[in-house]
Design a protein around this motif. Structure first.
Motif, PDB file in Angstrom:
ATOM      1  N   SER A  41       6.859  39.685 -16.210  1.00 36.49           N
ATOM      2  CA  SER A  41       6.248  38.765 -17.430  1.00 36.49           C
ATOM      3  C   SER A  41       6.118  39.752 -18.384  1.00 36.49           C
ATOM      4  O   SER A  41       4.835  40.246 -18.437  1.00 36.49           O
ATOM      5  CB  SER A  41       5.395  37.873 -17.599  1.00 36.49           C
ATOM      6  OG  SER A  41       5.362  36.675 -18.123  1.00 36.49           O
ATOM      7  N   TYR A  47      14.416  33.971 -20.872  1.00 27.61           N
ATOM      8  CA  TYR A  47      14.425  32.967 -19.490  1.00 27.61           C
ATOM      9  C   TYR A  47      13.817  33.423 -18.932  1.00 27.61           C
ATOM     10  O   TYR A  47      13.787  35.003 -18.268  1.00 27.61           O
ATOM     11  CB  TYR A  47      15.154  32.282 -19.366  1.00 27.61           C
ATOM     12  CG  TYR A  47      16.649  32.774 -19.770  1.00 27.61           C
ATOM     13  CD1 TYR A  47      16.886  32.944 -17.848  1.00 27.61           C
ATOM     14  CD2 TYR A  47      17.147  34.096 -20.543  1.00 27.61           C
ATOM     15  CE1 TYR A  47      17.712  33.788 -17.605  1.00 27.61           C
ATOM     16  CE2 TYR A  47      18.517  34.248 -19.622  1.00 27.61           C
ATOM     17  CZ  TYR A  47      18.735  35.027 -18.559  1.00 27.61           C
ATOM     18  OH  TYR A  47      19.833  35.417 -18.421  1.00 27.61           O
ATOM     19  N   SER A  48      13.284  33.096 -17.867  1.00 27.05           N
ATOM     20  CA  SER A  48      13.432  33.932 -16.649  1.00 27.05           C
ATOM     21  C   SER A  48      13.424  32.278 -15.231  1.00 27.05           C
ATOM     22  O   SER A  48      13.688  31.266 -15.644  1.00 27.05           O
ATOM     23  CB  SER A  48      11.857  34.005 -16.103  1.00 27.05           C
ATOM     24  OG  SER A  48      11.025  32.757 -16.299  1.00 27.05           O
ATOM     25  N   TRP A  49      13.875  32.762 -13.697  1.00 30.12           N
ATOM     26  CA  TRP A  49      14.310  31.079 -13.236  1.00 30.12           C
ATOM     27  C   TRP A  49      14.052  31.621 -11.812  1.00 30.12           C
ATOM     28  O   TRP A  49      13.576  32.550 -11.560  1.00 30.12           O
ATOM     29  CB  TRP A  49      15.536  30.727 -13.166  1.00 30.12           C
ATOM     30  CG  TRP A  49      16.157  32.314 -13.031  1.00 30.12           C
ATOM     31  CD1 TRP A  49      17.332  33.249 -13.411  1.00 30.12           C
ATOM     32  CD2 TRP A  49      17.536  32.522 -11.799  1.00 30.12           C
ATOM     33  NE1 TRP A  49      18.248  33.942 -13.190  1.00 30.12           N
ATOM     34  CE2 TRP A  49      18.293  33.444 -11.802  1.00 30.12           C
ATOM     35  CE3 TRP A  49      16.835  32.458  -9.981  1.00 30.12           C
ATOM     36  CZ2 TRP A  49      18.972  33.773 -10.743  1.00 30.12           C
ATOM     37  CZ3 TRP A  49      18.250  32.736  -9.502  1.00 30.12           C
ATOM     38  CH2 TRP A  49      18.717  33.548  -9.669  1.00 30.12           C
ATOM     39  N   TRP A  65      14.221  26.700 -10.588  1.00 32.66           N
ATOM     40  CA  TRP A  65      13.185  26.083 -11.706  1.00 32.66           C
ATOM     41  C   TRP A  65      13.171  27.345 -12.332  1.00 32.66           C
ATOM     42  O   TRP A  65      13.645  28.322 -12.917  1.00 32.66           O
ATOM     43  CB  TRP A  65      11.443  26.179 -10.976  1.00 32.66           C
ATOM     44  CG  TRP A  65      11.442  25.700  -9.743  1.00 32.66           C
ATOM     45  CD1 TRP A  65      12.376  25.716  -8.871  1.00 32.66           C
ATOM     46  CD2 TRP A  65      10.711  24.633 -10.028  1.00 32.66           C
ATOM     47  NE1 TRP A  65      11.424  24.402  -7.728  1.00 32.66           N
ATOM     48  CE2 TRP A  65      11.077  23.423  -9.004  1.00 32.66           C
ATOM     49  CE3 TRP A  65      10.141  23.750 -11.290  1.00 32.66           C
ATOM     50  CZ2 TRP A  65      10.674  22.199  -8.231  1.00 32.66           C
ATOM     51  CZ3 TRP A  65       9.368  22.576 -10.695  1.00 32.66           C
ATOM     52  CH2 TRP A  65       9.833  21.811  -9.666  1.00 32.66           C
ATOM     53  N   PHE A  66      13.942  26.646 -14.308  1.00 31.53           N
ATOM     54  CA  PHE A  66      14.258  27.325 -15.622  1.00 31.53           C
ATOM     55  C   PHE A  66      13.160  26.782 -16.260  1.00 31.53           C
ATOM     56  O   PHE A  66      12.621  26.575 -16.422  1.00 31.53           O
ATOM     57  CB  PHE A  66      15.014  26.190 -15.823  1.00 31.53           C
ATOM     58  CG  PHE A  66      15.865  26.974 -16.858  1.00 31.53           C
ATOM     59  CD1 PHE A  66      16.804  28.985 -16.594  1.00 31.53           C
ATOM     60  CD2 PHE A  66      15.596  26.794 -18.291  1.00 31.53           C
ATOM     61  CE1 PHE A  66      16.937  29.282 -17.844  1.00 31.53           C
ATOM     62  CE2 PHE A  66      16.716  28.340 -19.542  1.00 31.53           C
ATOM     63  CZ  PHE A  66      17.074  28.605 -18.802  1.00 31.53           C
ATOM     64  N   SER A  67      12.783  28.627 -16.751  1.00 31.33           N
ATOM     65  CA  SER A  67      11.891  28.761 -17.694  1.00 31.33           C
ATOM     66  C   SER A  67      12.108  29.526 -18.381  1.00 31.33           C
ATOM     67  O   SER A  67      12.829  30.432 -18.966  1.00 31.33           O
ATOM     68  CB  SER A  67      10.404  29.496 -17.598  1.00 31.33           C
ATOM     69  OG  SER A  67      10.118  29.039 -15.630  1.00 31.33           O
ATOM     70  N   PRO A  71       7.620  34.210 -18.974  1.00 33.96           N
ATOM     71  CA  PRO A  71       7.015  33.937 -17.674  1.00 33.96           C
ATOM     72  C   PRO A  71       5.807  33.190 -17.210  1.00 33.96           C
ATOM     73  O   PRO A  71       5.674  32.354 -16.927  1.00 33.96           O
ATOM     74  CB  PRO A  71       7.578  34.768 -16.511  1.00 33.96           C
ATOM     75  CG  PRO A  71       8.982  35.555 -17.234  1.00 33.96           C
ATOM     76  CD  PRO A  71       9.001  35.744 -19.106  1.00 33.96           C
ATOM     77  N   SER A  76       8.587  25.525 -15.730  1.00 32.65           N
ATOM     78  CA  SER A  76       9.292  25.538 -15.145  1.00 32.65           C
ATOM     79  C   SER A  76       9.578  23.756 -14.923  1.00 32.65           C
ATOM     80  O   SER A  76       8.876  23.212 -15.081  1.00 32.65           O
ATOM     81  CB  SER A  76       8.894  26.048 -14.052  1.00 32.65           C
ATOM     82  OG  SER A  76       8.530  27.789 -13.992  1.00 32.65           O
ATOM     83  N   HIS A 107       8.543  26.501 -26.588  1.00 34.26           N
ATOM     84  CA  HIS A 107       7.570  27.587 -25.427  1.00 34.26           C
ATOM     85  C   HIS A 107       7.344  28.398 -26.169  1.00 34.26           C
ATOM     86  O   HIS A 107       6.445  28.324 -25.440  1.00 34.26           O
ATOM     87  CB  HIS A 107       8.174  27.558 -24.077  1.00 34.26           C
ATOM     88  CG  HIS A 107       8.673  26.548 -23.150  1.00 34.26           C
ATOM     89  ND1 HIS A 107      10.215  25.294 -23.596  1.00 34.26           N
ATOM     90  CD2 HIS A 107       8.534  26.138 -22.616  1.00 34.26           C
ATOM     91  CE1 HIS A 107       9.713  24.594 -22.057  1.00 34.26           C
ATOM     92  NE2 HIS A 107       8.854  25.172 -21.474  1.00 34.26           N
TER      93      HIS A 107
END
Length: 119
Positions: A41, A47-49, A65-67, A71, A76, A107
């Protein structure tokens, strides 16, 4: 080997902004050529997933789970893989143009405020 040698809170890389000479000299201190591991992070992440596989449900009900944003500071959102439509807030936007109708910017605003007070 001892996995704690890669813990950034316990090595020469500790702190929010370690001195440049410490980052460049990690190999000299540790003896490992790749000892300065980067955390997953980082503030530059947009983005992260995480994909979730579940044996008890059909493949069509698989989840991602998409963020948006880094992170550590992102919420998410579950997206089912069978859904052909991506929510507009996730499918539009630009990293160089503020638009509060875009998920990333909402976000990022929350994450930046949280980082100011909880670092």
């Amino acid at each position: 080997g001892d996995p704690s040698r890669f813990d950034p809170s316990e090595t020469v890389g500790k702190g929010v902004y370690p001195p440049e000479e410490e980052i460049n000299s990690v190999e000299a201190f540790s003896g490992y050529p790749t000892a300065f591991e980067r955390a997953i992070s980082i503030y530059r992440c947009s983005y992260s997933w995480v994909s979730e596989s579940r044996a008890a449900v059909p493949n069509e009900l698989g989840l991602i789970w998409f963020s948006q944003y880094a992170p550590h500071a992102a919420g998410s959102v579950p997206l089912y893989v069978i859904n052909p439509d991506i929510p507009t807030a996730f499918a539009t936007g630009h990293l160089n143009k503020l638009d509060l109708s875009v998920s990333y910017w909402v976000h990022a605003a929350v994450g930046n405020w949280a980082d100011r007070f909880y670092v």
